[in-house]
Structures are given as C-alpha cells and as structure tokens.
Design a protein around this motif. Structure first.
Motif, PDB file in Angstrom:
ATOM      1  N   TYR A 542     -32.938  13.595  48.561  1.00  0.00           N
ATOM      2  CA  TYR A 542     -31.537  13.644  48.996  1.00  0.00           C
ATOM      3  C   TYR A 542     -31.179  15.034  49.496  1.00  0.00           C
ATOM      4  N   SER A 543     -30.011  15.100  50.141  1.00  0.00           N
ATOM      5  CA  SER A 543     -29.466  16.364  50.631  1.00  0.00           C
ATOM      6  C   SER A 543     -27.961  16.361  50.432  1.00  0.00           C
ATOM      7  N   HIS A 544     -27.436  17.412  49.781  1.00  0.00           N
ATOM      8  CA  HIS A 544     -26.000  17.641  49.649  1.00  0.00           C
ATOM      9  C   HIS A 544     -25.647  18.850  50.523  1.00  0.00           C
ATOM     10  N   THR A 545     -24.609  18.727  51.321  1.00  0.00           N
ATOM     11  CA  THR A 545     -24.169  19.838  52.171  1.00  0.00           C
ATOM     12  C   THR A 545     -22.657  19.973  52.093  1.00  0.00           C
ATOM     13  N   PHE A 546     -22.206  21.183  51.775  1.00  0.00           N
ATOM     14  CA  PHE A 546     -20.774  21.498  51.771  1.00  0.00           C
ATOM     15  C   PHE A 546     -20.541  22.669  52.721  1.00  0.00           C
ATOM     16  N   GLN A 547     -19.539  22.548  53.583  1.00  0.00           N
ATOM     17  CA  GLN A 547     -19.266  23.601  54.556  1.00  0.00           C
ATOM     18  C   GLN A 547     -17.769  23.814  54.723  1.00  0.00           C
ATOM     19  N   MET A 548     -17.390  25.082  54.886  1.00  0.00           N
ATOM     20  CA  MET A 548     -16.030  25.465  55.254  1.00  0.00           C
ATOM     21  C   MET A 548     -16.113  26.457  56.409  1.00  0.00           C
ATOM     22  N   ASP A 549     -15.207  26.323  57.374  1.00  0.00           N
ATOM     23  CA  ASP A 549     -15.155  27.296  58.464  1.00  0.00           C
ATOM     24  C   ASP A 549     -13.713  27.439  58.931  1.00  0.00           C
ATOM     25  N   ALA A 550     -13.389  28.626  59.418  1.00  0.00           N
ATOM     26  CA  ALA A 550     -12.041  28.934  59.891  1.00  0.00           C
ATOM     27  C   ALA A 550     -12.129  29.732  61.180  1.00  0.00           C
ATOM     28  N   THR A 551     -11.253  29.415  62.139  1.00  0.00           N
ATOM     29  CA  THR A 551     -11.177  30.120  63.420  1.00  0.00           C
ATOM     30  C   THR A 551      -9.740  30.567  63.638  1.00  0.00           C
ATOM     31  N   TYR A 552      -9.592  31.839  64.064  1.00  0.00           N
ATOM     32  CA  TYR A 552      -8.239  32.382  64.207  1.00  0.00           C
ATOM     33  C   TYR A 552      -8.196  33.359  65.377  1.00  0.00           C
ATOM     34  N   PRO A 553      -7.190  33.247  66.265  1.00  0.00           N
ATOM     35  CA  PRO A 553      -7.019  34.220  67.355  1.00  0.00           C
ATOM     36  C   PRO A 553      -6.334  35.477  66.819  1.00  0.00           C
ATOM     37  N   LEU A 554      -7.132  36.428  66.430  1.00  0.00           N
ATOM     38  CA  LEU A 554      -6.607  37.589  65.705  1.00  0.00           C
ATOM     39  C   LEU A 554      -5.617  38.385  66.541  1.00  0.00           C
ATOM     40  N   ILE A 555      -5.989  38.739  67.757  1.00  0.00           N
ATOM     41  CA  ILE A 555      -5.106  39.417  68.692  1.00  0.00           C
ATOM     42  C   ILE A 555      -5.292  38.786  70.054  1.00  0.00           C
ATOM     43  N   GLN A 556      -4.515  39.227  71.032  1.00  0.00           N
ATOM     44  CA  GLN A 556      -4.629  38.689  72.377  1.00  0.00           C
ATOM     45  C   GLN A 556      -6.051  38.860  72.908  1.00  0.00           C
ATOM     46  N   GLY A 557      -6.694  37.739  73.224  1.00  0.00           N
ATOM     47  CA  GLY A 557      -8.035  37.777  73.787  1.00  0.00           C
ATOM     48  C   GLY A 557      -9.155  37.821  72.774  1.00  0.00           C
ATOM     49  N   MET A 558      -8.838  37.910  71.468  1.00  0.00           N
ATOM     50  CA  MET A 558      -9.884  38.002  70.446  1.00  0.00           C
ATOM     51  C   MET A 558      -9.812  36.806  69.503  1.00  0.00           C
ATOM     52  N   THR A 559     -10.961  36.172  69.297  1.00  0.00           N
ATOM     53  CA  THR A 559     -11.079  35.044  68.380  1.00  0.00           C
ATOM     54  C   THR A 559     -12.168  35.344  67.363  1.00  0.00           C
ATOM     55  N   PHE A 590     -20.274  34.846  60.683  1.00  0.00           N
ATOM     56  CA  PHE A 590     -19.050  35.521  61.114  1.00  0.00           C
ATOM     57  C   PHE A 590     -19.224  35.908  62.577  1.00  0.00           C
ATOM     58  N   THR A 591     -18.352  35.411  63.445  1.00  0.00           N
ATOM     59  CA  THR A 591     -18.444  35.703  64.873  1.00  0.00           C
ATOM     60  C   THR A 591     -17.132  36.304  65.371  1.00  0.00           C
ATOM     61  N   VAL A 592     -17.257  37.198  66.328  1.00  0.00           N
ATOM     62  CA  VAL A 592     -16.109  37.806  66.989  1.00  0.00           C
ATOM     63  C   VAL A 592     -16.341  37.727  68.486  1.00  0.00           C
ATOM     64  N   SER A 593     -15.347  37.237  69.212  1.00  0.00           N
ATOM     65  CA  SER A 593     -15.403  37.190  70.669  1.00  0.00           C
ATOM     66  C   SER A 593     -14.123  37.802  71.213  1.00  0.00           C
ATOM     67  N   TYR A 594     -14.272  38.802  72.092  1.00  0.00           N
ATOM     68  CA  TYR A 594     -13.117  39.545  72.616  1.00  0.00           C
ATOM     69  C   TYR A 594     -13.212  39.617  74.129  1.00  0.00           C
ATOM     70  N   LYS A 595     -12.203  39.089  74.791  1.00  0.00           N
ATOM     71  CA  LYS A 595     -12.125  39.098  76.250  1.00  0.00           C
ATOM     72  C   LYS A 595     -10.741  39.609  76.639  1.00  0.00           C
ATOM     73  N   PHE A 603     -16.885  40.740  74.959  1.00  0.00           N
ATOM     74  CA  PHE A 603     -17.698  41.311  73.889  1.00  0.00           C
ATOM     75  C   PHE A 603     -17.873  40.242  72.809  1.00  0.00           C
ATOM     76  N   ASP A 604     -19.125  39.966  72.443  1.00  0.00           N
ATOM     77  CA  ASP A 604     -19.423  38.941  71.441  1.00  0.00           C
ATOM     78  C   ASP A 604     -20.402  39.497  70.417  1.00  0.00           C
ATOM     79  N   ALA A 605     -20.138  39.176  69.157  1.00  0.00           N
ATOM     80  CA  ALA A 605     -21.033  39.610  68.078  1.00  0.00           C
ATOM     81  C   ALA A 605     -21.079  38.522  67.012  1.00  0.00           C
ATOM     82  N   THR A 606     -22.243  38.363  66.399  1.00  0.00           N
ATOM     83  CA  THR A 606     -22.450  37.337  65.371  1.00  0.00           C
ATOM     84  C   THR A 606     -23.245  37.921  64.215  1.00  0.00           C
ATOM     85  N   LEU A 607     -22.777  37.661  63.015  1.00  0.00           N
ATOM     86  CA  LEU A 607     -23.494  38.035  61.792  1.00  0.00           C
ATOM     87  C   LEU A 607     -23.865  36.764  61.051  1.00  0.00           C
TER      88      LEU A 607
END
Length: 706
Positions: A542-559, A590-595, A603-607
């Motif tokens: 068997y496989s159990h998977t639990f996931q949570m994720d959140a996306t937020y437009p922090l400032i103009q052009g940045m998510t 954790f991802t950041v995208s800024y346009k 500018f895009d970065a992923t951890l």
C-alpha cells in the motif's frame, strides 16, 4: 473625449499654477494617442473545476525552467517527482502518490502512449518546446482512457497547428556538453486546414566522471525526433492526424578517462548502450451532429512501433513492441446538468524479446566464483496481449457547485480473462472560498517484467521472475516472464480553498490518498543479495500520501508556493512488510517566481527538501564490513533561472542542483563491474553535481501587446 480629459486634468491641477496645468493637459492629450496596455501574468498552474483532482501546467509554468523534455518539466511541481532509476543508463521514472511511474497512465492528447519497453526512457522522448500544456490528474481517473490508471494520469498536449500560425525555435547548451536545438512551425492553409511540423536534435556525447569511479556519471545521448501533424476543422466534422519518428543512441559504462574501475583482460570494458527506433501515427475523427447538446461520435486510432537493441556488459537484450489502440466513443449533454459518455476500446500489444549473448559470466555456487559460459544463448519469446472493452460514464453538474461523476468499464482479453473497473468522483463547492472532492476507483495493469525494467540488467545480480515456482530466470532460461495483471484500489479526499488575505487570494490545498493493492508485481532486492526477484504477489502492499500546498501573490509580479508531502509506502519482501527502498519519506518544496514591471525580466528559484529513506538490506563483505548503510539521509536541491524577454525572443540562464549534492558511490562495487555485487540501480538522489545552462527561445508570432 478631449473635453473629458481636460476636465480631469484641471481638477487634478487646481493647486498648481496655470503653466503646470497646461503641461499636465498636454501630457494627457499625448497619452490618448498611445495604446493602452493591460499587463497580467498567465497562471502557471490552473486547477480543474471538474470533479477530479486535476491541474493543468501551462506554457507559462514550463518556461520557469529549461524544460528540455517532459522529465524536466516537473521541477516546480509539488505533486510529481522525477528521479533516476539507475546510474548507468540515464533511465528516469516519475513518482506520483509515492509510487513509480508505471502506475501513472501516460497519455498524449488523451491517447494512452509510451507503455511497456518505452516506459523507462519515455520522459526523454517528449521535448519540452513541443508541449502546449500538461494535465496531471491524481487518484482515480476517468474510465474513458482505459483501465490502467492506478495513481493518476499525466496527459501531454502538443502544440496544435490550428491554434497558432507561427515559427518557434529553442537552442540550449549546458556545462556538461549537452546541446539541443528545437524548431516548430505551423501554417494555416485555409480557414479549415492547418499543418504543423516539430523538429528536435539532442547531443550529449562527452564523457563525464566527476566522482572518479571509472564510470560515466551520465550516459552519452544523441537523439533525432520529429513530428508532422495536420488538422481539419468544420462546424460538423473535426479531423486531426500525425506521424512521428524518433531515433536515439544511448551509451554509458566504463570510461577510458581514468578512475578506479579495472578493465577485465578477457571481457574488456564494461559498457552499457541502447539503440532505439520509435515510430507513431494517430488519427482523430469527431462527428458533431447536435451542437446545442454537444452531441458527437468520435473515432480515435493510434499505432506505434518501438525497437530497442541494448547491451549490458555481455548481456544483449533486444525487444520489439508493436501497439495498436482504437476507441469509438459517444458523448452528449442531455441538459446542462446531465452528461453521458460511452464507448468501446481495443488495445493490442505484441512483444518480441530475446537475448543474444556469448562469453556470459555466471556464478558457480560450487566453486564460489564467476566463470565464463562461451556458448551462445538465443532464447527468444513472443508475447501477445489483446484487450477489448466497453465503458459508460455519467456526470451530474449543478452549476459547478455539486458535481457527481460515476463510471464503469468492463474489459476482456482474447484469452478469456475478464476484469471490471468502477470509478466515482464527487465535488462540492458550497461557495467561492472552498471546494471539497472525494474519489474512489479501481485500476489494473498488465506487467511485462523485463521490457519495463530492462535497466535492471545492468546489475551483476541474477534476475528471477516469480521465484516461487522457479521457472523464469534471466539470462539462462529466458522468457519475457508471465504476463501478470496488477490490481489496486485508490481512495482520495482533497480540499481547495481561496482565502482572502491582505487584499489578495491565497490558494490552499490539502489532500490524502490511499493506494491499496490486491495484486502487485514488486522488485525485491532484499531477499537475497545475489538476486533481483520480480515477484507477483497478493501480500500486503500500500501507499499513503498526504500533501499540503499554498500559493500566494506576495507582491506585484511575485508569486510564492510552499508545499509539503509525506509518503508511507510499504510492500511485502520475502514475507516481511517493509518500507519501499530508495523512496524518500517526505518532500518539501518552495518556489518563487518574480516578473516585475512590464514583464521584461523573470526570476525563478526552487528549493526542494528530499527526505531520507530505506536502502535495500545490505550484506556483509569479505572484509567484514557492510556493503552500504541501511538508510540514506535527506538532502536539499536548489535550481534557479533568469529570463530576459524581448519582442520575438527571450534569453534564459540558469542552474540545477546548485547545492551540489551527489549520491556518494552511486555505483556499487564500481571497481569490479563483472562481479555479482556490481550494481548501478540503487539510486535515491542525483548522480551529478551542479549544472549550468544557457538558452534562447525565438517566437515569430506577431504580438500587439504583452
């Protein structure tokens, strides 16, 4: 219009002197002559409004990384993992809901594709610049596309000639001497006919051995790939068709550039290679006889030919797979609330697999050493699998607030084996803030043990199928192994919320899935260090998977996006219920995208935070030490990219695995590749360090606005 502009300017300029007022009016008059530009960012991920828990990865998301192929398109995705299967062939696998990609049904434009022998390397067969979008559906999927989906579906939509009239190109190079060139273009012949052509060339033919173990860190790859397609659209008839051809040479193994691996005087260098040819053709026909009710009948046809000639030391494994798929379907909306889809399907697979080998090293239990068997072995076998079925699916939709979808299909093989696949989904959205989903369904999959896991032949261990009866053993008495039918239930619940926060909306998602196998084929490294068992079992898995994720437009052009996933995956190995080996227990993202501004820069970065896990059971070596640790530790990876956009092209510069983490000693016993303990398949992390790349994208489509 001029009077209105003057009045507005005068009101704003009351405190000012007349000269300033005149300047302001003049500026406003000048502005009325310019074009008004509305600047917004295309969303990278669009979640489905339907009953299934699905999301679309758009072209905007695909440009956040190099995305040279499908396997590199999930860098910023919290749900899908892509990892190496071994350190010698470059085979990669997708993981969804904690399970390998064989349980994910791969589709191209909703046609089942890349099955069987294509599975280990299929992620490299779809160039990134060809893709229009990717749809990822978790858990039980629609019964329309067949019975194979167990953990979900991944559907790739190619660029359509009828949707664009342009020429695109992409050139890419990295510090590992990999070069790629892509081009695609489409022409509208008239208001109904369109033609499109896609081309891809890839060359990575320089040896790299950064860890100095005598083996290439990545195989050398050269690939030619092309697709020609055409489309016809009229009010009552739609026709799409295409042909595709691929040729790839892949070579790995020992290198002449030094290292500590010894070269055997009798057997020579230990090399691994694959020569692949693949051809596909498809045709879609849709007859629309009632546009008001979206009533249509469609016929979908797809055929493929895949030939792979491969060698692993002195083991030569060749396989040919032919596939034909056909589906006849009917769909109608009785009312805006009631939809019915029904259809018939046929799938035929033909496998021809054989060994051509000489000077085969084999383990002699009596003398306790390897010897060489000089006689040729040409044990080949043919396996045919034909399955036909029927399905029906009903959907009730109450203004997107309450959606119920229930489907059932029955399938039967020409050998007389019947099986049934029920699936159901429900979505409830009481308001615009929250929606709840639940799903349950069954999935089945026919297993072709060696064709789907050919990279295992790189190991020095002997491979056995269904070792309880001791009948199938490779490479001495070779057959493809019995075609086994896997069977599993999948249950899932999820919630999606749009929470108003500081004047913006935060998207918050949480989900839980259970995949419970009735019958599963597992790869068992644990029972005996001299063997790899491919076992079909009805023991607990068997496989159990639990996931949570959140996306937020922090400032103009940045998510920003933050996600966490926990996996609990267990199977029965040798009668003992154990965690699946080489599987990370958790993943953080954790991802950041800024346009900013008008979108000229991006500018895009992923951890990525990858949790530790279990290694296969180690064994005691001749010097008394253990072969490897019982577990592996977690590790981090960082990727980043900068893009500069121009009117008809963009330049991007980036890096992957910027933390430089590499799995220590990814090849077990690399100094003696002809021994029974040689193994390049125990991979849990990256096999190469930091990688930097640069590329340029051209787009000749005329755009009047950003």
């Amino acid at each position: 219009m001029k009077k209105i502009i003057i009045y507005i300017a005068a009101a704003l300029a009351m405190p000012m002197q007349m000269s300033a007022q005149q300047d302001s009016v003049k500026q406003l008059k000048d502005q009325t002559l310019n074009e008004v530009q509305i600047v917004t960012r295309r969303p990278g991920m669009i979640r489905s409004r339907g009953a299934a828990n699905a999301a679309t990865i758009t072209s905007a998301e695909l440009t956040k990384a190099a995305c040279c192929n499908l396997g590199e398109s999930f860098t910023t995705n919290p749900s899908v993992d892509v990892s190496y299967s071994d350190a010698a062939t470059g085979a990669k696998q997708i993981k969804l809901l904690g399970l390998s990609g064989t349980y994910v049904q791969m589709l191209t434009e909703n046609i089942p594709n890349f099955r069987g022998v294509a599975d280990p390397y299929s992620l490299g067969y779809i160039p990134g610049p060809w893709m229009q979008s990717i749809q990822v559906s978790k858990g039980s999927a629609s019964v329309k596309n067949g019975y194979e989906s167990i953990t979900g579906q991944i559907n790739v939509e190619y660029k359509k000639p009828q949707l664009t009239d342009q020429i695109n190109a992409n050139i890419y190079a990295n510090n590992m001497a990999k070069f790629e060139a892509n081009a695609d273009g489409s022409i509208h012949l008239n208001d109904k006919w369109s033609v499109g052509l896609m081309l891809h060339y890839e060359d990575k033919y320089k040896e790299h051995d950064d860890n100095n173990d005598g083996f290439m860190d990545d195989p050398k790859v050269r690939q030619y790939n092309s697709q020609l397609r055409w489309a016809y659209f009229s009010p009552n008839y739609i026709y799409q068709a295409g042909i595709r051809a691929l040729k790839e040479d892949r070579n790995g193994g020992q290198t002449m550039h030094g290292g500590h691996a010894s070269i055997d005087k009798t057997l020579g260098m230990y090399t691994i290679g694959m020569k692949t040819q693949r051809y596909e053709t498809f045709a879609k026909n849709a007859f629309i006889f009632d546009q008001e009710h979206n009533s249509n009948i469609a016929l979908i046809l797809n055929g493929s030919f895949h030939q792979m000639d491969s060698w692993y030391g002195v083991r030569n494994f060749d396989v040919i797979q032919r596939n034909f798929y056909g589906q006849l379907l009917f769909e109608t909306d009785f009312t805006p609330m009631h939809n019915l889809a029904a259809g018939l399907s046929l799938n035929h697979d033909y496998y021809n697999e054989w060994f051509k080998t000489s000077n085969l090293p084999y383990w002699d239990d009596k003398d306790g050493m390897y010897k060489v068997q000089t006689s040729n072995i040409n044990d080949g076998a043919v396996a045919k699998e034909t399955t036909y079925g029927a399905y029906a699916q009903y959907t009730f939709n109450l203004n997107d607030k309450l959606i119920l979808m229930a489907g059932f299909r029955g399938d039967k093989t020409v050998d007389g084996e019947s099986f049934f696949t029920p699936r159901a989904h429900i979505k409830w959205a009481p308001n615009d803030i929250i929606s709840l989903r639940a799903s349950a369904g069954k999935g089945h999959r026919f297993v072709h043990p060696l064709a789907e896991n050919s990279y295992l032949l790189g190991s020095g261990r002997i491979i056995k199928y269904n070792y309880n009866d001791g009948t199938y053993e490779s490479p001495f008495h070779f057959t493809p192994g019995p075609t086994q039918l896997e069977e599993a239930w999948n249950y899932g619940v999820s919630t999606a919320m749009n929470i108003p926060l500081f004047g913006k909306n935060m998207q918050l998602n949480a989900e839980y899935y259970l995949t419970d196998f009735i019958n599963q084929t597992i790869i068992d490294y644990d029972t005996n260090p001299n063997y790899i068992y491919i076992v079909n079992t009805d023991n607990r898995s068997y496989s159990h998977t639990f996931q949570m994720d959140a996306t937020y437009p922090l400032i103009q052009g940045m998510t920003v996006t933050a996600a966490y996933r926990r996996n609990i995956v267990k199977s029965t190995y040798g009668g003992e219920l154990l965690e699946k080996p080489l599987q990370s227990k958790y993943k953080g993202l954790f991802t950041v995208s800024y346009k900013p501004g008008l979108g000229l820069w991006q500018f895009d970065a992923t951890l990525q935070l990858n949790g530790g896990g279990r290694m296969p059971k180690p064994y005691k070596q001749s010097d008394g030490t253990m072969s490897w640790a019982e577990t592996f530790k977690g590790f981090e990876q960082v990727s980043a990219q900068i893009t500069r956009w121009f009117r008809h092209f963009s330049i991007y510069l980036g890096g992957e695995n910027l933390t430089g983490f590499k799995q220590k000693n990814p090849i077990i016993n690399a100094s003696n590749p002809w021994s029974k303990h040689f193994d390049p398949t125990l991979i849990y992390g990256p096999v190469h360090g930091m990688m930097f790349y640069i590329g340029i994208r051209f787009n000749m489509e005329k755009k009047d606005s950003i």
